[in-house]
Design a protein around this motif. Structure first.
Motif, PDB file in Angstrom:
ATOM      1  N   GLY A   6       8.264   1.214   6.145  1.00 46.09           N
ATOM      2  CA  GLY A   6       8.901  -0.045   6.505  1.00 46.09           C
ATOM      3  C   GLY A   6       8.914  -0.275   8.005  1.00 46.09           C
ATOM      4  N   VAL A   7       9.120   0.789   8.778  1.00 42.56           N
ATOM      5  CA  VAL A   7       9.085   0.663  10.237  1.00 42.56           C
ATOM      6  C   VAL A   7       7.689   0.260  10.697  1.00 42.56           C
ATOM      7  N   LEU A   8       6.664   0.876  10.129  1.00 36.35           N
ATOM      8  CA  LEU A   8       5.285   0.536  10.489  1.00 36.35           C
ATOM      9  C   LEU A   8       4.955  -0.907  10.122  1.00 36.35           C
ATOM     10  N   ALA A   9       5.405  -1.351   8.939  1.00 37.91           N
ATOM     11  CA  ALA A   9       5.127  -2.721   8.509  1.00 37.91           C
ATOM     12  C   ALA A   9       5.777  -3.738   9.435  1.00 37.91           C
ATOM     13  N   GLY A  10       7.028  -3.497   9.802  1.00 38.70           N
ATOM     14  CA  GLY A  10       7.695  -4.407  10.721  1.00 38.70           C
ATOM     15  C   GLY A  10       7.067  -4.413  12.094  1.00 38.70           C
ATOM     16  N   ALA A  11       6.624  -3.246  12.573  1.00 33.50           N
ATOM     17  CA  ALA A  11       5.987  -3.174  13.885  1.00 33.50           C
ATOM     18  C   ALA A  11       4.694  -3.974  13.914  1.00 33.50           C
ATOM     19  N   PHE A  12       3.916  -3.917  12.844  1.00 34.17           N
ATOM     20  CA  PHE A  12       2.673  -4.690  12.800  1.00 34.17           C
ATOM     21  C   PHE A  12       2.968  -6.189  12.764  1.00 34.17           C
ATOM     22  N   ALA A  13       4.027  -6.587  12.064  1.00 32.33           N
ATOM     23  CA  ALA A  13       4.385  -8.007  12.035  1.00 32.33           C
ATOM     24  C   ALA A  13       4.771  -8.494  13.420  1.00 32.33           C
ATOM     25  N   GLY A  14       5.614  -7.735  14.117  1.00 32.72           N
ATOM     26  CA  GLY A  14       6.004  -8.130  15.469  1.00 32.72           C
ATOM     27  C   GLY A  14       4.847  -8.102  16.434  1.00 32.72           C
ATOM     28  N   VAL A  66       0.837  -1.201   0.000  1.00 32.47           N
ATOM     29  CA  VAL A  66       0.000   0.000   0.000  1.00 32.47           C
ATOM     30  C   VAL A  66       0.871   1.251   0.000  1.00 32.47           C
ATOM     31  N   ALA A  67       1.939   1.232   0.795  1.00 34.68           N
ATOM     32  CA  ALA A  67       2.841   2.380   0.811  1.00 34.68           C
ATOM     33  C   ALA A  67       3.522   2.562  -0.542  1.00 34.68           C
ATOM     34  N   GLY A  68       3.907   1.446  -1.195  1.00 38.59           N
ATOM     35  CA  GLY A  68       4.501   1.549  -2.518  1.00 38.59           C
ATOM     36  C   GLY A  68       3.528   2.094  -3.545  1.00 38.59           C
ATOM     37  N   ALA A  69       2.249   1.682  -3.446  1.00 37.77           N
ATOM     38  CA  ALA A  69       1.237   2.207  -4.359  1.00 37.77           C
ATOM     39  C   ALA A  69       1.019   3.705  -4.139  1.00 37.77           C
ATOM     40  N   LEU A  70       1.017   4.133  -2.871  1.00 38.84           N
ATOM     41  CA  LEU A  70       0.876   5.559  -2.593  1.00 38.84           C
ATOM     42  C   LEU A  70       2.073   6.347  -3.110  1.00 38.84           C
ATOM     43  N   ALA A  71       3.262   5.767  -2.984  1.00 37.89           N
ATOM     44  CA  ALA A  71       4.449   6.429  -3.529  1.00 37.89           C
ATOM     45  C   ALA A  71       4.367   6.543  -5.047  1.00 37.89           C
ATOM     46  N   LEU A  72       3.801   5.527  -5.702  1.00 36.36           N
ATOM     47  CA  LEU A  72       3.632   5.587  -7.158  1.00 36.36           C
ATOM     48  C   LEU A  72       2.653   6.692  -7.541  1.00 36.36           C
ATOM     49  N   VAL A  73       1.546   6.801  -6.813  1.00 38.78           N
ATOM     50  CA  VAL A  73       0.576   7.865  -7.090  1.00 38.78           C
ATOM     51  C   VAL A  73       1.223   9.234  -6.908  1.00 38.78           C
ATOM     52  N   TRP A  74       2.007   9.381  -5.851  1.00 43.58           N
ATOM     53  CA  TRP A  74       2.708  10.644  -5.600  1.00 43.58           C
ATOM     54  C   TRP A  74       3.693  10.959  -6.730  1.00 43.58           C
TER      55      TRP A  74
END
Length: 425
Positions: free
Chosen positions: A315-323, A213-221
């Motif tokens: 990336g920090v948010l994604a890793g935090a949700f995984a943990g 989702v973050a990559g898609a938002l970066a693409l839109v930006w």
């Protein structure tokens, strides 16, 4: 040896007390063998139609070349390199690959339901008793084997047979076959795992979705920031309506590749669009790019604005949700254990993202554009490190907050009559 346990598998027979339903009672092995062939034919027909549109823009090229292009695109979707326009292209159109998977999954699902109805024992009310593992294994293996043979046959006819074609056929055929078969009999292969271990795939999936989702938002930006360059490149390719249709189809086929390249960018590893090029959240250094509209999103050369560094927080948010997801699945674990498990979950999620980005990378020739996409092996270091560290911190904090309190000590002045009495079980 005790008999193997079975469970009820729902088969949609639409049972009615008034009349018998009309159902297709084909043998499951017939569906599992004919289904892959139908997927191959349907995919080739769609690609041949698009190739015919391209042939309209270049009438001097024979129609046979258009049909050959359809076969090359089909093989390219399975990860095998092909020669297009005199250039060796090895970047896989993941949009087309995903389309093939979603096309074949319902067929495998229906074949699994038919297999459960035919090999199981009827229990009434539209349900049968069957072994879901055996059904999934039979249908999935047959479907995958036939599909892989079909991919190898097409690649052999085109003269592009290779180990990568074999591997691509097994991967795409296996995903659509076993995914559909599991859905057909409502079978979850992880339901026998411990609860904390079952949370690991879910944590990896959640973490990967956050990065996507973050990559898609970066693409839109990036599209909004480079909309002027994209429009300029598109206008320079004045080819009429057929060229517009073909450009849209090509960009949709490679849309997942572009999103995954943006994922590599937001994780700090950056993107390469040719030999010696570098696009990161900190700077951009590229040379001459081909006249393809999507390359208009590449920022101007030089240092990037400091606000771009905020994308690293994804990336920090994604890793935090995984943990967090794995730590919450272990309510009795100590904080050191939740920290370790959270870090491992984040690291595995990072490796999953890195593998996906690597599959989305490839070459658009053998010269300067021999590698386009995520920078490897930089991403193999950045992704597991960022997601793993943030997952470890999230697991540690979760364990400390949820740390169980100690039992209150017994009063030292209590007499024998105050001592607790063991009343048995």
């Amino acid at each position: 040896m005790a008999p193997r346990a079975h469970r009820t598998v729902a088969v949609d027979l639409d049972a009615s007390a008034k009349r018998e339903p009309r159902t297709l009672n084909w043998p499951w092995y017939f569906l599992a063998s004919l289904g892959p062939v139908a997927v191959l034919v349907a995919t080739w027909v769609v690609l041949a139609a698009l190739s015919s549109v391209g042939w309209l823009t270049s009438p001097d090229v024979g129609f046979g070349m258009a049909t050959r292009l359809a076969g090359d695109l089909f093989i390219l979707a399975h990860g095998a390199p092909v020669t297009l326009g005199g250039q060796v292209v090895s970047i896989t159109p993941l949009g087309l690959s995903l389309g093939i998977v979603f096309l074949g999954r319902p067929i495998a699902q229906f074949a699994a339901r038919q297999a459960a109805a035919q090999v199981g024992t009827s229990g009434g009310n539209g349900k049968v008793w069957a072994d879901p593992e055996a059904v999934v294994l039979r249908v999935g293996s047959t479907f995958t084997a036939v599909y892989t043979v079909g991919v190898l046959a097409v690649s052999a006819m085109l003269g592009t047979a290779s180990v990568r074609a074999l591997f691509g056929g097994l991967v795409i055929g296996g995903i659509m076959a076993f995914w559909g078969a599991c859905r057909g009999v409502d079978y979850d292969p992880t339901e026998a795992w411990p609860p904390w271990l079952r949370a690991v795939p879910r944590a990896m999936l959640i973490s990967g979705l956050i990065v996507l989702v973050a990559g898609a938002l970066a693409l839109v930006w990036a599209l909004w920031a480079g909309r002027g360059r994209v429009a300029e490149i598109f206008n320079s390719l004045d080819g009429g309506v057929p060229a517009l249709v073909l450009l849209i189809a090509v960009h949709l086929a490679y849309l997942p590749n572009v999103v995954l390249a943006c994922c590599s960018w937001i994780l700090g590893a950056g993107v390469s669009v040719g030999d010696g090029s570098l696009i990161t959240v900190a700077m951009t250094d590229v040379g001459i790019l081909p006249a393809i509209p999507i390359f208009g999103i590449v920022p101007d050369a030089g240092p990037a604005p400091s606000s771009a560094l905020w994308w690293l927080a994804a990336g920090v948010l994604a890793g935090a949700f995984a943990g967090l997801a794995v730590a919450l699945a272990r309510p009795r674990a100590r904080f050191d254990q939740t920290a370790i498990v959270g870090g491992l979950a984040g690291m595995l999620a990072g490796l999953l993202v890195a593998v996906a980005c690597s599959m989305a990378s490839g070459g658009l020739g053998t010269g300067r554009l021999a590698h386009v996409g995520a920078r490897m092996p930089e991403l193999l270091v950045f992704a597991p490190t960022i997601l793993g560290l943030s997952g470890m911190v999230a697991g540690l904090v979760t364990g400390v907050i949820r740390r169980p309190r100690k039992e209150p000590a017994q009063d030292s002045d209590a007499g024998p009559e105050d001592d607790p009495v063991d009343s048995g079980p």
